[in-house]
Every structure is written in structure tokens, then in C-alpha cells.
Design a protein around this motif. Structure first.
Motif, PDB file in Angstrom:
ATOM      1  N   GLU A 367      40.121 -52.632 101.983  1.00  0.00           N
ATOM      2  CA  GLU A 367      40.562 -53.294 100.748  1.00  0.00           C
ATOM      3  C   GLU A 367      39.393 -53.760  99.885  1.00  0.00           C
ATOM      4  O   GLU A 367      39.388 -53.582  98.666  1.00  0.00           O
ATOM      5  CB  GLU A 367      41.475 -54.485 101.093  1.00  0.00           C
ATOM      6  N   GLU A 368      38.386 -54.381 100.526  1.00  0.00           N
ATOM      7  CA  GLU A 368      37.253 -54.912  99.748  1.00  0.00           C
ATOM      8  C   GLU A 368      36.512 -53.799  99.022  1.00  0.00           C
ATOM      9  O   GLU A 368      36.138 -53.921  97.857  1.00  0.00           O
ATOM     10  CB  GLU A 368      36.296 -55.692 100.658  1.00  0.00           C
ATOM     11  N   LEU A 369      36.327 -52.693  99.764  1.00  0.00           N
ATOM     12  CA  LEU A 369      35.652 -51.534  99.178  1.00  0.00           C
ATOM     13  C   LEU A 369      36.465 -50.992  97.997  1.00  0.00           C
ATOM     14  O   LEU A 369      35.932 -50.681  96.921  1.00  0.00           O
ATOM     15  CB  LEU A 369      35.529 -50.462 100.272  1.00  0.00           C
ATOM     16  N   ARG A 370      37.782 -50.903  98.210  1.00  0.00           N
ATOM     17  CA  ARG A 370      38.658 -50.380  97.149  1.00  0.00           C
ATOM     18  C   ARG A 370      38.598 -51.265  95.900  1.00  0.00           C
ATOM     19  O   ARG A 370      38.463 -50.789  94.777  1.00  0.00           O
ATOM     20  CB  ARG A 370      40.095 -50.282  97.680  1.00  0.00           C
ATOM     21  N   LEU A 371      38.648 -52.576  96.130  1.00  0.00           N
ATOM     22  CA  LEU A 371      38.610 -53.490  94.979  1.00  0.00           C
ATOM     23  C   LEU A 371      37.253 -53.414  94.271  1.00  0.00           C
ATOM     24  O   LEU A 371      37.177 -53.491  93.043  1.00  0.00           O
ATOM     25  CB  LEU A 371      38.891 -54.928  95.439  1.00  0.00           C
ATOM     26  N   ASN A 372      36.194 -53.258  95.064  1.00  0.00           N
ATOM     27  CA  ASN A 372      34.856 -53.136  94.451  1.00  0.00           C
ATOM     28  C   ASN A 372      34.754 -51.889  93.592  1.00  0.00           C
ATOM     29  O   ASN A 372      34.173 -51.922  92.502  1.00  0.00           O
ATOM     30  CB  ASN A 372      33.778 -53.066  95.543  1.00  0.00           C
ATOM     31  N   VAL A 373      35.312 -50.782  94.100  1.00  0.00           N
ATOM     32  CA  VAL A 373      35.292 -49.543  93.304  1.00  0.00           C
ATOM     33  C   VAL A 373      36.066 -49.766  92.000  1.00  0.00           C
ATOM     34  O   VAL A 373      35.635 -49.357  90.919  1.00  0.00           O
ATOM     35  CB  VAL A 373      35.887 -48.355  94.117  1.00  0.00           C
ATOM     36  N   LYS A 374      37.194 -50.461  92.104  1.00  0.00           N
ATOM     37  CA  LYS A 374      37.990 -50.717  90.882  1.00  0.00           C
ATOM     38  C   LYS A 374      37.200 -51.571  89.889  1.00  0.00           C
ATOM     39  O   LYS A 374      37.187 -51.288  88.687  1.00  0.00           O
ATOM     40  CB  LYS A 374      39.309 -51.413  91.245  1.00  0.00           C
ATOM     41  N   ARG A 375      36.525 -52.612  90.405  1.00  0.00           N
ATOM     42  CA  ARG A 375      35.722 -53.455  89.499  1.00  0.00           C
ATOM     43  C   ARG A 375      34.630 -52.628  88.832  1.00  0.00           C
ATOM     44  O   ARG A 375      34.408 -52.733  87.616  1.00  0.00           O
ATOM     45  CB  ARG A 375      35.074 -54.612  90.283  1.00  0.00           C
ATOM     46  N   THR A 376      33.947 -51.797  89.619  1.00  0.00           N
ATOM     47  CA  THR A 376      32.855 -50.992  89.040  1.00  0.00           C
ATOM     48  C   THR A 376      33.404 -50.016  88.003  1.00  0.00           C
ATOM     49  O   THR A 376      32.800 -49.810  86.939  1.00  0.00           O
ATOM     50  CB  THR A 376      32.122 -50.203  90.158  1.00  0.00           C
ATOM     51  N   ALA A 377      34.560 -49.420  88.304  1.00  0.00           N
ATOM     52  CA  ALA A 377      35.144 -48.449  87.359  1.00  0.00           C
ATOM     53  C   ALA A 377      35.549 -49.140  86.054  1.00  0.00           C
ATOM     54  O   ALA A 377      35.338 -48.594  84.957  1.00  0.00           O
ATOM     55  CB  ALA A 377      36.344 -47.761  87.998  1.00  0.00           C
ATOM     56  N   ILE A 378      36.107 -50.323  86.173  1.00  0.00           N
ATOM     57  CA  ILE A 378      36.496 -51.064  84.959  1.00  0.00           C
ATOM     58  C   ILE A 378      35.250 -51.420  84.149  1.00  0.00           C
ATOM     59  O   ILE A 378      35.210 -51.273  82.923  1.00  0.00           O
ATOM     60  CB  ILE A 378      37.306 -52.330  85.341  1.00  0.00           C
TER      61      ILE A 378
END
Ligand SMILES: Nc1ncnc2c1ncn2[C@@H]1O[C@H](COP(=O)(O)OP(=O)(O)O)[C@@H](O)[C@H]1O
Ligand SMILES: CSC[C@H]1O[C@H](OP(=O)(O)O)[C@H](O)[C@@H]1O
Length: 403
Positions: A367-378
């Protein structure tokens, strides 16, 4: 065998799809056929029908009167099947090597029957698995240059283009894009799908940034008004089939006369999302870096091929006296590049918090990795939108991504 009534719409079942494929003469009455429904997209039914004795197979795609991903509470025009089959035929005229052949279409039944491409892989899936497609960038760059040039005022008769625009009037599907790509992600809208741990980030990074909203407003206005060329309208990696030898583009039901940069931006956004998602797919750092370098080379080569091919078509097929004026081609390509970056940014953001996510990121289990990827993409999407006039070349884009 049933005779399918072609006077009124009815959704196919596996049995009626088989009967219909015989009724329209694609198979003999006596053929022993097998069929399955393989649609994994957001909107339509897709049947694969095969003669087990000869291995001949076809794809029968049918629109439902609603958006499949949401259900019957979201009615949606069946006319999108007509748009899709017409757009495929137009693409086939200029790039048959990258387009499935349409064998039959029926606008009442909202059906398109086309080549079965099951020997190829959907590029989104392949990139998640870490596959390399040696032809992808060259083919997509060529596809973009030829389809967009020959269906624009630069490459087709300008009066014919005005007439063709009427045939590709696609208000309901354009409205989906206007809402899901441009409006909803930038406001607290109920179509958004935001994990609670990301909400504060979205509020501060997107919803309270007035200067970002001004930029997105003008990109949305371009999408609403810039009828530059007949565009695919949804050219993400889930709409591309590929192998080491072949590349084929499907699913142009969002086609309309819009900005050229929208198609290029869609492809770039989805390659970038896959690039960022590799944090969650390839553990070994060196292997990950190598694969990400490959993805960046796809971006660079796609743009460079588009740029060169579009320029060559421009020299040889000018439809307008001004196209001989020194510097005008550069002006047009620079503007397309700027639009491309802005649209790519919006597309990245919509896939992170909007109604339809992408498997590249959603498949990351941690989950943390997924959320980090989302933050970076945004963050990257926002940067592309806000700095699109300062990033003036594909190499600069590459630098921005790797910094
Ligand atoms: N011509 C084709 N050949 C083989 N499979 C296809 C073909 N067209 C669609 N499919 C399959 O159906 C899926 C959904 O198709 P798509 O056109 O993207 O539907 P939607 O419009 O619902 O997004 C694709 O991901 C692919 O697996
Ligand atoms: C309610 S439609 C959401 C989303 O689905 C379309 O993609 P696809 O048909 O390829 O699955 C399009 O991107 C729409 O924005």
C-alpha cells in the motif's frame, strides 16, 4: 440457429453472437464455432469467435446502452459503435499495418466485427510484465504522424475535413473525457476514487492550487474547441496490441476532431505511469533502472519519429500555401509538443484519482509503495501542466522525469 433481428438493438449472448457471425457470412452454417466474451475494458462487450477446425477467428465488439464499468445507471449512446467502426476504417486507409480490418458493422446493433488480434499482447499488460517491444515507439510515432496529418487541415482537403467533422460529432464520449480527465480530478467530485490516506495530498496539491486550475481550464478549453484533426481520443496502452514484430491500435470510440497533442499526450502519460509503477514491479534496482531507461527511450523515439514523419508528410502533401512559409512547421510542432505535455499531465492525474484507474499502479500490492507512486505521478502530472511552455524538447522532458 437463430436469425438475429437487425431492426432493433439487443445485447448479444455467446449463442447469438455465434449465430450472427454465421448470418453475416463470416462462417459457414455448418462450421463448429467456439466463442467467449473477453471484454475487460470499461465500456463494451467483446466476443472472440473461432472455428475450431480451421482456427479462423474474428472479434465481434458490441456497445452496451450504458457504461459497463458503472452499470445501467450511466446510460451511454450506442452511436459510439458507429464512431469506432468509422474511425477504424479511416485509420485503415492511411495506416493499414497498424489497424484491425473491419469486416462488418451494424449501427442498429452497435456492432463492429474485426480482425482477431489475440496473437498479440495488450501493451499495458506487457509493460507491467516488463516486456520490451522493439517496434512500439517507431510504430506509434508513425501511426500518430500519419493518422493525425492526413485527417487535419494540413493533410486533407479543407472543405472535406469540414464535412468529415460532422460524421465524427461525438458529444457523449467527449463529455466523459471533459468530466473525467479535465474537471472532476481537480475538484472534490463524487466520481473521484481517492484513498483516504491520499486525500489531504490531493486537497493541497490539486484542489487548492488556483494557478494549476487556471492551466487545466485552458487545456480543457483546447479539448473543447481545437478541432485540429480526427484523433483516436483514448490512446492509452490498453488500446494498443503489440509483439516484437507488430503494433496494432484498437478502440477509437472516443474519436472526434480534437487537438493533435491529445493522442500523443495520452500515450506519453501511460508510458510515464508504467515508468513510475516499476518501483512496485521490479525489485532489483539495476534491472528496474534498465527497464525504466527502455521506457524513456520509447518516449523519445515516439516523439522523434512523429516529428520527422509529420515533417516529411508536410513537405510532400501541403494542402495550404502557408505550409511553404519558413518556420511555420516548427511553430506547429512546438505548439503540438506543448499541448502534448499539458494533456499528458491531466491524463496522469486522472488515472491516479479518477473513476478509471490503471492496472500498472493498482496492481502494486504494497500500500505505501502504491500511494507513493500515486503521489509522484500526481506531482509529475502537475509539473507537466504548469511547465509545459518551458519544457521545449523531448530530451528536456526526459531530464524532468529523471530528476
Ligand atoms: N481486435 C481484437 N482482437 C483481440 N482481442 C480484442 C480485440 N479488441 C478487443 N479485444 C480484447 O477486448 C478487450 C477490451 O477491448 P476494448 O476495445 O479496449 O474495449 P472497451 O471499449 O470496453 O475498452 C481488450 O483489452 C482485448 O483483450
Ligand atoms: C466511464 S468510461 C471511463 C474510461 O474508460 C475508457 O477507457 P476504455 O474504454 O479503454 O477502458 C476511457 O478512458 C474513459 O475515460
Amino acid at each position: 440457429m437463430m436469425t438475429i433481428d437487425t431492426v432493433k438493438y439487443e445485447p448479444f449472448t455467446i449463442e447469438t453472437a455465434v449465430d450472427y457471425s454465421k448470418q453475416i457470412g463470416l462462417f459457414e452454417q455448418s462450421d463448429l464455432l467456439e466463442a467467449e466474451e473477453i471484454g475487460d475494458g470499461n465500456l463494451n462487450l467483446v466476443f472472440r469467435i473461432q472455428n475450431k477446425n480451421t482456427n479462423k477467428s474474428i472479434i465481434l465488439k458490441q456497445a452496451l446502452p450504458y457504461a459497463k464499468v458503472v452499470g445501467s445507471s450511466w446510460p451511454l449512446t450506442l452511436d459510439r459503435a458507429r464512431i469506432e467502426s468509422e474511425a477504424l476504417k479511416h485509420a485503415y486507409e492511411v495506416v493499414p499495418e497498424f489497424t484491425p480490418r473491419v469486416y462488418h458493422s451494424d449501427h442498429t446493433l452497435a456492432v463492429t466485427v474485426m480482425d482477431d488480434l489475440s496473437h498479440l499482447q495488450i501493451v499495458r499488460k506487457g509493460l507491467i510484465e516488463g516486456n520490451v517491444y522493439p517496434r512500439l515507439a517507431r510504430d506509434i510515432g508513425t501511426f500518430l504522424a500519419h493518422t493525425l496529418f492526413y485527417h487535419s487541415d494540413f493533410g486533407m482537403n479543407q472543405q472535406e475535413k469540414k464535412k468529415l467533422t460532422l460524421k465524427f460529432n461525438n458529444p457523449e464520449l467527449c463529455k466523459i473525457t471533459e468530466d473525467l480527465v479535465f474537471t472532476d480530478p481537480f475538484f472534490d467530485h463524487d466520481t473521484n476514487n481517492i484513498p483516504s490516506k491520499l486525500r489531504e495530498f490531493v486537497e493541497t496539491t490539486l484542489w487548492s492550487d488556483k494557478s494549476l486550475k487556471r492551466e487545466v481550464a485552458s487545456l480543457k478549453h483546447l479539448f473543447l474547441t481545437k478541432g485540429e484533426a480526427l484523433i483516436h481520443g483514448d490512446l492509452h496502452t490498453g488500446s494498443i496490441f503489440a509483439s516484437a514484430e507488430e503494433t496494432v491500435v484498437i478502440d477509437p470510440e472516443f474519436a472526434y476532431f480534437g487537438p493533435i497533442g491529445f493522442d500523443i499526450g495520452a500515450f506519453i502519460a501511460n508510458i510515464l505511469l508504467n515508468y513510475l509503477s516499476q518501483e512496485g514491479h521490479i525489485e532489483d534496482e539495476q534491472a528496474r533502472n534498465e527497464y525504466q531507461d527502455y521506457l524513456l527511450s520509447v518516449l523519445t523515439e515516439t516523439w522523434n519519429v512523429f516529428d520527422v514523419e509529420f515533417g516529411a508528410l508536410w513537405q510532400d502533401n501541403a494542402q495550404d500555401s502557408f505550409m511553404k512559409v519558413d518556420g511555420y512547421l516548427d511553430d506547429v510542432l512546438n505548439q503540438i509538443f506543448q499541448d502534448t505535455l499539458g494533456f499528458a499531465g491531466c491524463k496522469m492525474i486522472r488515472r491516479m484519482i479518477g473513476l478509471a484507474g490503471v492496472e500498472d499502479v493498482e496492481a502494486i500490492e504494497n500500500e505505501e509503495l502504491r500511494l507513493n507512486v500515486k503521489r509522484t505521478a500526481i506531482t509529475l502530472g502537475k509539473l507537466l501542466i504548469q511547465n509545459r511552455s518551458q519544457i521545449t524538447s523531448i530530451n528536456e522532458l526526459k531530464k524532468v522525469v529523471t530528476q
